[in-house]
Every structure is written in C-alpha cells, then in structure tokens.
Design a protein around this motif. Sequence first.
Motif, PDB file in Angstrom:
ATOM      1  N   GLY A 158       0.806  -1.211   0.000  1.00 16.27           N
ATOM      2  CA  GLY A 158       0.000   0.000   0.000  1.00 16.27           C
ATOM      3  C   GLY A 158       0.840   1.263   0.000  1.00 16.27           C
ATOM      4  O   GLY A 158       2.034   1.240  -0.292  1.00 16.27           O
ATOM      5  N   SER A 159       0.198   2.365   0.330  1.00 20.08           N
ATOM      6  CA  SER A 159       0.844   3.686   0.273  1.00 20.08           C
ATOM      7  C   SER A 159       2.209   3.665   0.948  1.00 20.08           C
ATOM      8  O   SER A 159       2.375   3.127   2.037  1.00 20.08           O
ATOM      9  N   ASN A 160       3.174   4.275   0.298  1.00 16.08           N
ATOM     10  CA  ASN A 160       4.571   4.055   0.653  1.00 16.08           C
ATOM     11  C   ASN A 160       5.341   5.368   0.502  1.00 16.08           C
ATOM     12  O   ASN A 160       5.332   5.981  -0.560  1.00 16.08           O
ATOM     13  N   ALA A 161       6.025   5.778   1.570  1.00 13.20           N
ATOM     14  CA  ALA A 161       6.722   7.063   1.556  1.00 13.20           C
ATOM     15  C   ALA A 161       7.787   7.129   0.472  1.00 13.20           C
ATOM     16  O   ALA A 161       8.025   8.190  -0.114  1.00 13.20           O
ATOM     17  N   PHE A 162       8.462   6.025   0.190  1.00 10.69           N
ATOM     18  CA  PHE A 162       9.481   6.015  -0.859  1.00 10.69           C
ATOM     19  C   PHE A 162       8.839   6.034  -2.241  1.00 10.69           C
ATOM     20  O   PHE A 162       9.254   6.769  -3.145  1.00 10.69           O
ATOM     21  N   SER A 163       7.823   5.201  -2.405  1.00  7.10           N
ATOM     22  CA  SER A 163       7.177   5.072  -3.702  1.00  7.10           C
ATOM     23  C   SER A 163       6.529   6.370  -4.164  1.00  7.10           C
ATOM     24  O   SER A 163       6.440   6.632  -5.364  1.00  7.10           O
ATOM     25  N   ASP A 164       6.037   7.166  -3.216  1.00  2.00           N
ATOM     26  CA  ASP A 164       5.399   8.430  -3.578  1.00  2.00           C
ATOM     27  C   ASP A 164       6.319   9.290  -4.445  1.00  2.00           C
ATOM     28  O   ASP A 164       5.902   9.856  -5.458  1.00  2.00           O
ATOM     29  N   VAL A 165       7.563   9.400  -4.036  1.00  2.00           N
ATOM     30  CA  VAL A 165       8.527  10.241  -4.754  1.00  2.00           C
ATOM     31  C   VAL A 165       8.757   9.687  -6.153  1.00  2.00           C
ATOM     32  O   VAL A 165       8.771  10.430  -7.150  1.00  2.00           O
ATOM     33  N   LEU A 166       8.942   8.383  -6.230  1.00  5.02           N
ATOM     34  CA  LEU A 166       9.182   7.733  -7.520  1.00  5.02           C
ATOM     35  C   LEU A 166       7.983   7.872  -8.452  1.00  5.02           C
ATOM     36  O   LEU A 166       8.135   8.119  -9.649  1.00  5.02           O
ATOM     37  N   ALA A 167       6.773   7.729  -7.898  1.00  4.28           N
ATOM     38  CA  ALA A 167       5.568   7.757  -8.729  1.00  4.28           C
ATOM     39  C   ALA A 167       5.368   9.116  -9.384  1.00  4.28           C
ATOM     40  O   ALA A 167       5.047   9.206 -10.576  1.00  4.28           O
ATOM     41  N   LEU A 168       5.537  10.184  -8.616  1.00  5.19           N
ATOM     42  CA  LEU A 168       5.314  11.518  -9.184  1.00  5.19           C
ATOM     43  C   LEU A 168       6.365  11.858 -10.233  1.00  5.19           C
ATOM     44  O   LEU A 168       6.059  12.484 -11.257  1.00  5.19           O
ATOM     45  N   ARG A 169       7.587  11.443  -9.987  1.00  6.08           N
ATOM     46  CA  ARG A 169       8.627  11.691 -10.987  1.00  6.08           C
ATOM     47  C   ARG A 169       8.347  10.883 -12.259  1.00  6.08           C
ATOM     48  O   ARG A 169       8.543  11.371 -13.376  1.00  6.08           O
ATOM     49  N   ALA A 170       7.873   9.663 -12.082  1.00  6.42           N
ATOM     50  CA  ALA A 170       7.510   8.838 -13.243  1.00  6.42           C
ATOM     51  C   ALA A 170       6.393   9.495 -14.038  1.00  6.42           C
ATOM     52  O   ALA A 170       6.439   9.563 -15.276  1.00  6.42           O
ATOM     53  N   ALA A 171       5.366   9.981 -13.350  1.00  7.14           N
ATOM     54  CA  ALA A 171       4.247  10.630 -14.031  1.00  7.14           C
ATOM     55  C   ALA A 171       4.718  11.866 -14.795  1.00  7.14           C
ATOM     56  O   ALA A 171       4.270  12.136 -15.926  1.00  7.14           O
ATOM     57  N   GLU A 172       5.623  12.607 -14.202  1.00  3.14           N
ATOM     58  CA  GLU A 172       6.157  13.799 -14.871  1.00  3.14           C
ATOM     59  C   GLU A 172       6.871  13.424 -16.170  1.00  3.14           C
ATOM     60  O   GLU A 172       6.656  14.052 -17.222  1.00  3.14           O
ATOM     61  N   LYS A 173       7.715  12.399 -16.107  1.00  4.05           N
ATOM     62  CA  LYS A 173       8.458  11.963 -17.300  1.00  4.05           C
ATOM     63  C   LYS A 173       7.519  11.435 -18.386  1.00  4.05           C
ATOM     64  O   LYS A 173       7.612  11.808 -19.555  1.00  4.05           O
ATOM     65  N   LEU A 174       6.624  10.547 -17.990  1.00  2.67           N
ATOM     66  CA  LEU A 174       5.742   9.910 -18.967  1.00  2.67           C
ATOM     67  C   LEU A 174       4.731  10.898 -19.539  1.00  2.67           C
ATOM     68  O   LEU A 174       4.430  10.854 -20.740  1.00  2.67           O
ATOM     69  N   GLY A 175       4.218  11.781 -18.694  1.00  2.00           N
ATOM     70  CA  GLY A 175       3.263  12.775 -19.176  1.00  2.00           C
ATOM     71  C   GLY A 175       3.862  13.683 -20.226  1.00  2.00           C
ATOM     72  O   GLY A 175       3.189  14.079 -21.194  1.00  2.00           O
ATOM     73  N   ALA A 176       5.129  14.017 -20.065  1.00  2.00           N
ATOM     74  CA  ALA A 176       5.783  14.941 -20.993  1.00  2.00           C
ATOM     75  C   ALA A 176       6.288  14.271 -22.262  1.00  2.00           C
ATOM     76  O   ALA A 176       6.325  14.905 -23.327  1.00  2.00           O
ATOM     77  N   TRP A 177       6.658  12.998 -22.186  1.00  3.40           N
ATOM     78  CA  TRP A 177       7.418  12.407 -23.274  1.00  3.40           C
ATOM     79  C   TRP A 177       6.770  11.229 -23.993  1.00  3.40           C
ATOM     80  O   TRP A 177       7.224  10.842 -25.076  1.00  3.40           O
ATOM     81  N   LEU A 178       5.731  10.633 -23.431  1.00  6.67           N
ATOM     82  CA  LEU A 178       5.157   9.451 -24.081  1.00  6.67           C
ATOM     83  C   LEU A 178       4.597   9.781 -25.460  1.00  6.67           C
ATOM     84  O   LEU A 178       4.834   9.048 -26.433  1.00  6.67           O
ATOM     85  N   THR A 179       3.860  10.864 -25.566  1.00  6.34           N
ATOM     86  CA  THR A 179       3.286  11.200 -26.868  1.00  6.34           C
ATOM     87  C   THR A 179       4.382  11.490 -27.895  1.00  6.34           C
ATOM     88  O   THR A 179       4.231  11.173 -29.072  1.00  6.34           O
ATOM     89  N   VAL A 180       5.497  12.052 -27.439  1.00  2.00           N
ATOM     90  CA  VAL A 180       6.613  12.324 -28.348  1.00  2.00           C
ATOM     91  C   VAL A 180       7.234  11.014 -28.828  1.00  2.00           C
ATOM     92  O   VAL A 180       7.536  10.852 -30.015  1.00  2.00           O
ATOM     93  N   ALA A 181       7.421  10.067 -27.906  1.00  2.00           N
ATOM     94  CA  ALA A 181       8.039   8.792 -28.273  1.00  2.00           C
ATOM     95  C   ALA A 181       7.183   8.026 -29.277  1.00  2.00           C
ATOM     96  O   ALA A 181       7.712   7.354 -30.166  1.00  2.00           O
TER      97      ALA A 181
END
Length: 407
Positions: free
Chosen positions: A221-244
């Motif tokens: 479940g909700s995880n203090a470490f995973s939170d940081v990773l998830a938001l950074r992942a969303a930032e990367k994928l949101g910006a670049w998936l359509t370009v790829a």
Amino acid sequence: MTPVGTLRLPPAVHFGYGTRAQLLHLLAIHGRRVLVVADPFLRGTPLFTETRLAIESAGLALEIYSDIRAELPADSLDTAAESVRAFSPEVILAIGGGSALDAAKLIALLLTHGGPLSRYYGENAVPAPTLPVVAVPTTAGTGSEVTPVAVVSDPERELKVGISSPHLIPVAAVVDPDFTFGAPASVTAFSGIDALVHAAESYTARTLALAWNGVLPVFTGSNAFSDVLALRAAEKLGAWLTVAVAEPENREARQEVALGSLLAGMSFSATGTHLSHALQYPIGASTHTAHGLGTGLMLPYVLDACLDDTAAQQRIADIGAALGSSVDDPGQRANDAISALLRINRSIGVPASLAEIGVSRDQLPRFAELAIGAARLVGIAPIPATKELLLEILEHAHAGSLAERLH
C-alpha cells in the motif's frame, strides 16, 4: 497516519544509454553458465547478436530459450523449465518485453524449486531465493525488471493469475533505452500508458495497516518512498510518451519514457496497483486487447470515481501537478489530471470507451463480478470498492462519458 515505507528492489539497477556494457560483469559474478530467455523476434536483431557474441567471447557457456508463448500459459513454463534443466544454468539473462521477463523469473523459480507452477499462485508462496535473473527490458512499460510479480494464464481460470514474492525480484536490472528502438508504435503507446497507470495507481494506493512483526504482504500500500518515484515517473511519462509514439527515433523521448517506466516499476513494486488493473483483467480476457490499452482506457474513469474522497482527490491533484497543471485549487487540479490523461490517451491511440473495443453493455456485470474477486488489487484502492462501484465505473467507461472533457 504517519507515513511508512518499504523498498524491495534489485541490488543493482543501471539506467541509461550504454549501460548494457555492464551485462558481462553482472552475469559473471553469478556464474558461467548463462541461460538467455528472450522474445523470439529478438534473436536476429543487432543488439541481441551483439550481446550474445559478447557473452560467448567472454568464455561463458550460453543457451538460448525463446519459445515464449502469448499470455504465458502456465503449462508452457513448466515445459520450458524442463527443456533447459539439463543445461544446468547458473544465471538467467532475460531480454524482452514483460512476458519474456516474467517467463525468465518463473523458469528461474521452477529450476530451483520444481513444479508445477500452480504451487506458487498468489502471494508469498515461493519458499526461498531462485536462480538469479539479470533483466533487460526492450519495452518501456511493465517494470517487470524490478518487480516481485509475474503473471500467467491458466486454462482452468477465467482470469490471469499472479505469482508474487520478493524472491522473484531480479538480482539486476539493466535499462538501456537502445533496446526500445524498433518497437511498433502500438507497443510504445500501450506499454507506456501502462507505466503511467502504474505511477498513478501506486501514488493513490490506500494506506494499509502492516504487522511489522510478521511476514509482510508483497504489496504494502501507500509508501513514503514510492510516492517520490511515482510523481517523478508521471512527470516523465506525461511529458514524453506522446513524443516517443509520434517520433520513434527521438533518442531523448525514448530515454525519458524508459526512465519513467523504470521509476513507475520501482514505485508499484512496493505499493501495488488497484482498480484499473482489476478491471482490465476481465476486459482483456474477453476482448484480447493489450493490457496497457485496457488499463490506460480505465484509469481516467477510476480516478474520476475517487474524486469524492478528499484524501484521494488531493493525491489525484498531485498527479495533475506532475502532468503540468499549475492551478491552486486541488479539485480543479485533480480534474486537470483526468483531462490530461484523456488527452494523452487520444494522442497515442487508446480508445475512449469500452464500446470501441467491442465490449457489450450486458458483459459489464460479469466484468464487475470478476474484478471484485481480485482481492489484492481491490484492497489497495483508495476508496472502498464494491461490485456496484465497479459496475458504475464500467458503465461510464462503456459510454465514454468523460469524452466531453476533450472538447
């Protein structure tokens, strides 16, 4: 509730162009007899040939297994393990998409502990470490190179079956974006949107009460470490998936999507995923559509159903910020997150409704019934999930009721 965190990841994770040069070292420290488990279409490609020749030139014994069947039928993996047992591998090199990586994990399990595979269905049924696996993904999406789960199909069951254990986590992950070039646009799109679903569902996962003096669940479940990773992942994928997807030879886009996928995998490997995945399993089984197509289609409808919960709305608002929303109001930022996901889906070819992929309305109650049976996934959802709620989400997704947000 005070945040807590658990990370269970490969001891070595290497990311970036050129990191495949680490493979010989990573393999050699685990043994000199290498079983390569690879997608069949990779065998003649330049990067695969380069990797094979490097292993052979280093004096390591090598055998290749590439009879990876669609949907990973459980009995095919029992057969695979027996077919390579005489080679007596000391380490497995997994190269391919999620199915190939999952196959390698399960072959490692069967070579170590014996079959049949059905002995290990569910959570924490793997008794001890398995043969070491070094994982090299060729798609940016599943995150299997860093996760404790593998998914198979079983003809005796209506849905796919998960085998989850920390012992399935590879000993090393090498994520070299060069391996993702040449993937069809649909593979880039559907694997990439699945990675974004992993990030969103990991970040919105429920906080679970954990018994620290016992065996932890695989997904916590909700995880203090995973939170940081998830938001950074969303930032990367949101910006670049359509370009790829639009520019398949764009090296920066390939790099950023691969990094986003890796971060999302690292995130959900501890937290788990929830309702989009629970719903996709019956949808995918019925329509024979790609896993990422189904999870990507369902995610906006799942998040929309969570908006009435204040804590979940704030979490969705944080995802909205990661996807580019700059408004102050959390409610509007959460709505912006859903709108951004719908725009991404439209731009990469994810259908806007279940009706578009051939689902009939009379199938929805059965889908809800099957999804509610995925107790692990449903239990991690940020809101209480009933069969009635799942049916309501499916009804909206069938009608494409969020489409007006794109106009």
